[in-house]
Design an enzyme around this catalytic site. Structure first.
Site, PDB file in Angstrom:
ATOM      1  N   TYR A 104       0.629  -1.243   0.036  1.00  0.00           N
ATOM      2  CA  TYR A 104      -0.012   0.184  -0.130  1.00  0.00           C
ATOM      3  C   TYR A 104       0.987   1.280   0.057  1.00  0.00           C
ATOM      4  O   TYR A 104       2.105   1.105   0.179  1.00  0.00           O
ATOM      5  CB  TYR A 104      -0.925   0.091   1.234  1.00  0.00           C
ATOM      6  CG  TYR A 104      -0.179   0.200   2.372  1.00  0.00           C
ATOM      7  CD1 TYR A 104       0.661  -0.474   3.167  1.00  0.00           C
ATOM      8  CD2 TYR A 104      -0.548   1.558   3.145  1.00  0.00           C
ATOM      9  CE1 TYR A 104       1.170  -0.387   4.280  1.00  0.00           C
ATOM     10  CE2 TYR A 104       0.081   1.918   4.401  1.00  0.00           C
ATOM     11  CZ  TYR A 104       0.927   0.731   5.020  1.00  0.00           C
ATOM     12  OH  TYR A 104       1.348   1.326   6.229  1.00  0.00           O
ATOM     13  N   LYS A 149       6.557  -2.193   1.787  1.00  0.00           N
ATOM     14  CA  LYS A 149       5.280  -1.406   2.436  1.00  0.00           C
ATOM     15  C   LYS A 149       4.202  -2.339   2.376  1.00  0.00           C
ATOM     16  O   LYS A 149       3.256  -2.097   1.751  1.00  0.00           O
ATOM     17  CB  LYS A 149       5.043   0.062   1.833  1.00  0.00           C
ATOM     18  CG  LYS A 149       4.175   0.835   2.957  1.00  0.00           C
ATOM     19  CD  LYS A 149       4.227   2.148   2.672  1.00  0.00           C
ATOM     20  CE  LYS A 149       3.161   3.110   3.201  1.00  0.00           C
ATOM     21  NZ  LYS A 149       3.279   3.136   4.570  1.00  0.00           N
ATOM     22  N   GLU A 166      11.981   2.249  14.524  1.00  0.00           N
ATOM     23  CA  GLU A 166      10.836   3.460  13.886  1.00  0.00           C
ATOM     24  C   GLU A 166       9.745   3.144  14.524  1.00  0.00           C
ATOM     25  O   GLU A 166       9.339   2.547  15.401  1.00  0.00           O
ATOM     26  CB  GLU A 166      10.725   3.113  12.262  1.00  0.00           C
ATOM     27  CG  GLU A 166      10.137   1.967  12.002  1.00  0.00           C
ATOM     28  CD  GLU A 166       9.645   1.756  10.584  1.00  0.00           C
ATOM     29  OE1 GLU A 166       9.705   2.572   9.788  1.00  0.00           O
ATOM     30  OE2 GLU A 166       9.564   0.405  10.136  1.00  0.00           O
ATOM     31  N   LEU A 223      10.972   0.987   7.444  1.00  0.00           N
ATOM     32  CA  LEU A 223      10.576   1.470   6.093  1.00  0.00           C
ATOM     33  C   LEU A 223      11.342   3.112   5.712  1.00  0.00           C
ATOM     34  O   LEU A 223      11.529   3.806   6.387  1.00  0.00           O
ATOM     35  CB  LEU A 223       8.961   1.745   6.075  1.00  0.00           C
ATOM     36  CG  LEU A 223       8.604   2.585   4.799  1.00  0.00           C
ATOM     37  CD1 LEU A 223       8.348   1.164   3.900  1.00  0.00           C
ATOM     38  CD2 LEU A 223       7.114   3.007   4.994  1.00  0.00           C
TER      39      LEU A 223
HETATM   40  N1  PDD Z   1       2.747   4.888   7.419  1.00  0.00           N
HETATM   41  N2  PDD Z   1       7.361   3.586   9.001  1.00  0.00           N
HETATM   42  C1  PDD Z   1       6.308   2.716   8.854  1.00  0.00           C
HETATM   43  C2  PDD Z   1       6.140   1.736   9.583  1.00  0.00           C
HETATM   44  C3  PDD Z   1       5.149   3.484   8.302  1.00  0.00           C
HETATM   45  O1  PDD Z   1       3.720   2.712   8.223  1.00  0.00           O
HETATM   46  C4  PDD Z   1       5.263   4.772   7.633  1.00  0.00           C
HETATM   47  C5  PDD Z   1       3.962   5.335   6.933  1.00  0.00           C
HETATM   48  C6  PDD Z   1       6.444   5.267   7.754  1.00  0.00           C
HETATM   49  C7  PDD Z   1       6.355   6.812   7.089  1.00  0.00           C
HETATM   50  O2  PDD Z   1       6.633   6.737   5.708  1.00  0.00           O
HETATM   51  P1  PDD Z   1       5.907   7.974   4.628  1.00  0.00           P
HETATM   52  O3  PDD Z   1       6.883   9.087   5.314  1.00  0.00           O
HETATM   53  O4  PDD Z   1       6.215   7.530   3.297  1.00  0.00           O
HETATM   54  O5  PDD Z   1       4.433   8.260   5.265  1.00  0.00           O
HETATM   55  C8  PDD Z   1       7.569   4.859   8.298  1.00  0.00           C
HETATM   56  C9  PDD Z   1       1.479   5.484   6.813  1.00  0.00           C
HETATM   57  C10 PDD Z   1       1.323   6.572   6.678  1.00  0.00           C
HETATM   58  C11 PDD Z   1       0.377   4.554   7.213  1.00  0.00           C
HETATM   59  O6  PDD Z   1       0.632   3.494   7.201  1.00  0.00           O
HETATM   60  O7  PDD Z   1      -0.715   5.116   7.398  1.00  0.00           O
END
Ligand code: PDD
Length: 287
Positions: free
Chosen positions: A33, A149, A182, A207
């Protein structure tokens, strides 16, 4: 106004939008996703999000459900039909529908695609950033391919719930060596006493957040030093600042970690300025 979702070629009323019970996303979390921020009528960092989607799909040998340009058209249409000027657009691609069998389904099985969009309140988000958020720490218990992801987010779900039950906004995973990896849905950062931004390298264990990458651009533009290295929970307690990044929270100051205040318990000035400068630096594609 009724919400609209895109499911496998059709725009449906959100409440009626469903996938098949043998969709592999439903049965095996066999899918990936992306979440992109929509701000002031623009899709933020869309190129980077779609590049990462491409990487996730390749890593799992799932095909693109549509040509990339057609997917962009669907994203824009879902945003338009839901009249989202500020909020997010969500896309999910799974390996498709097939009789339940752990091994991949027959060649020719079409990947499933769902796209939704949701409004958010930028005033409420700004208010949250002004106060900062609390995080808790939990033991890292995820598989070692969190660089992909995937929708397999059960450890993240459980960690986030633990945070909520403790009145915190986020949970930081801590690896066996005592270093923060993270957050459950965000990347983790600190600012040292010397004003250096520190975040874990993204080769494995986290991620590679798109917001993280764009914050690197913002920091470079503003002449801030960055160190990509692990940091311990103890180092974070005594840091000058801490913050988290994600497409949904952009740069969100962290003011407490477990029972410890970060610095004076107020949002740090560097996090606030990175947040303020973010939108100017990020790529903005008309929605
Ligand atoms: N989550 N780490 C994890 C485990 C994440 O699920 C996310 C993003 C990030 C940050 O990635 P980005 O900057 O590309 O949003 C780091 C999204 C927002 C979610 O699951 O809703």
């Amino acid at each position: 106004m009724p919400r609209i979702a895109y499911v496998n070629g059709r725009y449906l009323a959100h409440r009626d939008a469903t996938v098949h019970i043998e969709d592999r996303g439903y049965q095996f979390a066999d899918g990936v996703y992306e979440v992109c921020e929509v701000a002031q009528g623009f899709i933020v960092d869309m190129t980077r999000h779609l590049d990462r989607l491409n990487r996730s799909l390749n890593e799992l040998a799932i095909g693109w459900p549509l040509h990339r340009s057609a997917l962009v058209t669907v994203m824009r249409e879902v945003i338009r039909r839901n009249r989202v000027a500020n909020g997010l657009v969500y896309l999910q691609v799974t390996r498709g529908v097939a009789p339940r069998d752990h091994a991949f389904p027959p060649a020719g099985t079409r990947p499933s695609l769902v796209v939704t969009a949701k409004k958010s309140d930028p005033v409420a988000a700004a208010a949250k950033a002004e106060g900062g958020v609390k995080v808790i720490t939990v033991a890292e218990n995820r598989w070692d391919r969190v660089d992909i992801k995937t929708v397999g987010l059960l450890p993240n779900v459980l960690a986030k719930q633990q945070a909520r039950e403790k009145g915190a906004h986020e949970a930081w995973f801590v690896d066996a060596g005592g270093n923060v990896t993270e957050g459950a849905s965000t990347n983790a950062w600190i600012v040292t006493r010397d004003g250096v931004l520190v975040t874990r390298p993204a080769e494995h264990g986290i991620l590679r957040g798109i917001t993280r990458t764009t914050v690197f651009d913002v920091a470079r533009k503003h002449g801030l030093a960055i160190e990509e290295r692990g940091f311990s929970v103890e180092e974070a307690w005594t840091a000058r600042e801490a913050f988290i990044t994600s497409a949904t929270s952009i740069v969100m100051p962290v003011v407490a970690i477990d029972e410890h205040s970060v610095a004076n318990g107020q949002p740090g000035s560097i996090a606030i300025s990175l947040r303020a400068a973010f939108f100017d630096v990020a790529e903005k594609s008309p929605a």
